[in-house]
Write a protein that holds these residues in place. Sequence first.
Motif, mmCIF file in Angstrom:
data_model
loop_
_atom_site.group_PDB
_atom_site.id
_atom_site.type_symbol
_atom_site.label_atom_id
_atom_site.label_comp_id
_atom_site.label_asym_id
_atom_site.label_seq_id
_atom_site.Cartn_x
_atom_site.Cartn_y
_atom_site.Cartn_z
ATOM 1 N N TYR A 333 39.243 28.774 42.999
ATOM 2 C CA TYR A 333 38.421 29.964 42.780
ATOM 3 C C TYR A 333 38.181 30.701 44.091
ATOM 4 C CZ TYR A 333 33.950 32.454 42.674
ATOM 5 O OH TYR A 333 32.951 33.377 42.853
ATOM 6 N N HIS A 334 37.855 29.956 45.155
ATOM 7 C CA HIS A 334 37.578 30.596 46.444
ATOM 8 C C HIS A 334 38.832 31.223 47.040
ATOM 9 C CE1 HIS A 334 33.341 29.806 47.316
ATOM 10 N NE2 HIS A 334 33.485 28.716 46.596
ATOM 11 N N LEU A 335 39.977 30.653 46.752
ATOM 12 C CA LEU A 335 41.222 31.254 47.231
ATOM 13 C C LEU A 335 41.539 32.524 46.448
ATOM 14 C CD1 LEU A 335 43.871 31.171 48.868
ATOM 15 C CD2 LEU A 335 44.821 29.705 47.078
ATOM 16 N N ILE A 336 41.430 32.446 45.135
ATOM 17 C CA ILE A 336 41.802 33.564 44.266
ATOM 18 C C ILE A 336 40.887 34.769 44.446
ATOM 19 C CG2 ILE A 336 41.822 34.272 41.820
ATOM 20 C CD1 ILE A 336 43.008 31.491 41.214
ATOM 21 N N ARG A 337 39.628 34.525 44.744
ATOM 22 C CA ARG A 337 38.678 35.635 44.831
ATOM 23 C C ARG A 337 39.030 36.614 45.954
ATOM 24 N NH1 ARG A 337 33.041 33.186 47.184
ATOM 25 N NH2 ARG A 337 32.462 35.339 46.774
ATOM 26 N N TRP A 338 39.891 36.208 46.880
ATOM 27 C CA TRP A 338 40.298 37.096 47.970
ATOM 28 C C TRP A 338 41.610 37.819 47.675
ATOM 29 C CZ3 TRP A 338 36.506 38.072 51.045
ATOM 30 C CH2 TRP A 338 35.533 37.085 51.286
ATOM 31 N N ILE A 339 42.189 37.578 46.499
ATOM 32 C CA ILE A 339 43.453 38.234 46.133
ATOM 33 C C ILE A 339 43.157 39.256 45.035
ATOM 34 C CG2 ILE A 339 45.829 37.869 45.370
ATOM 35 C CD1 ILE A 339 45.513 34.924 46.191
ATOM 36 N N PRO A 340 43.124 40.542 45.354
ATOM 37 C CA PRO A 340 42.631 41.571 44.411
ATOM 38 C C PRO A 340 43.269 41.537 43.030
ATOM 39 C CG PRO A 340 42.931 42.507 46.589
ATOM 40 C CD PRO A 340 43.487 41.126 46.658
ATOM 41 N N VAL A 341 44.590 41.462 42.965
ATOM 42 C CA VAL A 341 45.263 41.498 41.659
ATOM 43 C C VAL A 341 44.910 40.269 40.824
ATOM 44 C CG1 VAL A 341 47.479 41.508 40.467
ATOM 45 C CG2 VAL A 341 47.155 42.913 42.515
ATOM 46 N N ARG A 343 42.317 38.356 41.126
ATOM 47 C CA ARG A 343 40.900 38.418 40.760
ATOM 48 C C ARG A 343 40.724 39.013 39.361
ATOM 49 N NH1 ARG A 343 36.481 38.930 44.311
ATOM 50 N NH2 ARG A 343 35.818 40.710 43.060
ATOM 51 N N LYS A 344 41.372 40.142 39.151
ATOM 52 C CA LYS A 344 41.235 40.829 37.861
ATOM 53 C C LYS A 344 41.877 40.016 36.731
ATOM 54 C CE LYS A 344 41.039 45.479 39.854
ATOM 55 N NZ LYS A 344 41.666 46.813 39.904
ATOM 56 N N MET A 345 42.900 39.250 37.070
ATOM 57 C CA MET A 345 43.605 38.472 36.045
ATOM 58 C C MET A 345 42.741 37.371 35.468
ATOM 59 S SD MET A 345 47.326 38.276 37.929
ATOM 60 C CE MET A 345 47.982 37.046 36.832
ATOM 61 N N ILE A 346 41.767 36.873 36.255
ATOM 62 C CA ILE A 346 40.893 35.810 35.745
ATOM 63 C C ILE A 346 39.444 36.286 35.603
ATOM 64 C CG2 ILE A 346 42.344 33.955 36.633
ATOM 65 C CD1 ILE A 346 40.254 33.539 38.837
ATOM 66 N N GLY A 347 39.267 37.586 35.508
ATOM 67 C CA GLY A 347 37.972 38.122 35.122
ATOM 68 C C GLY A 347 36.921 38.184 36.196
ATOM 69 N N ILE A 348 37.302 38.097 37.466
ATOM 70 C CA ILE A 348 36.293 38.222 38.532
ATOM 71 C C ILE A 348 35.993 39.705 38.732
ATOM 72 C CG2 ILE A 348 35.769 37.797 40.959
ATOM 73 C CD1 ILE A 348 37.598 35.417 40.893
#
Length: 348
Positions: A333-341, A343-348
């Motif tokens: 989660y902490h890694l993905i939250r910094w990747i814009p595309v 982020r949107k794919m998993i609803g952040i």
Amino acid sequence: MRKHYIDNLRNLTILLLFPVHTLMIWNDFGTKFYIWQAENKLLSTLIVSVNTWFMPILFVLAGISARYSLNNRSNKEFIIQRIYKLFIPFLCGMIFLVPFQTLFARKFFDNYNGGLLAHWKYFFSHCTDFSGYDGAFTPGQLWFILFLFIISMCSLMIFRWIPYSKVIKKIEKFPIWGILLLFIPIGLMYYLGNFGGFSLGKDWALFLIGYYFLSSDIIMDKLEKKIKVLSVLWFVGIITLVLMYYNFSYYGDWGVHFIGWCSILFLLAFGRKFLNKRTKFTQYFNHASYPIYILHQSILVALAYYMVQVIDSLLLQVLSVGIGSFVLTVLAYHLIRWIPVVRKMIGI
């Protein structure tokens, strides 16, 4: 004013998925799991002790939240928000996450040695019982998101037909026993749109009851005043269910509906009385719990595939899969939250 107990109950329930899905590796329910070791009655009974309420309460909380959301959004804004929050993560998860966990099911049960791409093609071209335990097509953990999207969209028509403002005065006159008896329509709706025990009808009923009944402060005041009665019903119900399952493998539908409903009402009253505050836990998991839900099972299954083969001790297997999958999911989660595309794919 934001009702923090709703956030806290939702967050705690999602975290409960880690031990529940870990213990599924040893379930004796007559079906397997993506990774499955053996039948273990004690571990299966631990799942039964929470299984009556831990996913149903999420639909109740979603119904309550929808009522507050529609106070501040138009129907169009609500639909757009649900598309971005639910439908897009569902589609992305079906493409990138769920095939990954069914890959490990094929590797574990069928000694599959092919690559992810070949399995991806197999996943979308084979359909059996929708469990995915055989590597075939399944919505996996994303069934909840799909159900919630369908329920949210269909409920807008009901909200227009039966406006909250037109019925709330009658609803707020319901006595506590009337609220308890709502388990009857919930149970009846169980048989509508039932897919292997996952009931769209029951979950829709829970959502609507959350929207119309349990979003009312007056109704919640009644529940909170009867918290001792509800705690007794919850405790006696869960103990009875546990003993019946452990000794006789009994898990009857109507008993489950009643005990699950009593559990939900007790937990809502308990949460409102003791968990209605914003903490560091609330602040963190309000952002993290949804992507953690989406990611957790794929990571857990992959980790379990290796852990059950290299560790012999049952206790160490349970701890390594449960704790390890939580740590890895939070790190993801902490890694993905910094990747814009992404982020949107998993609803952040």
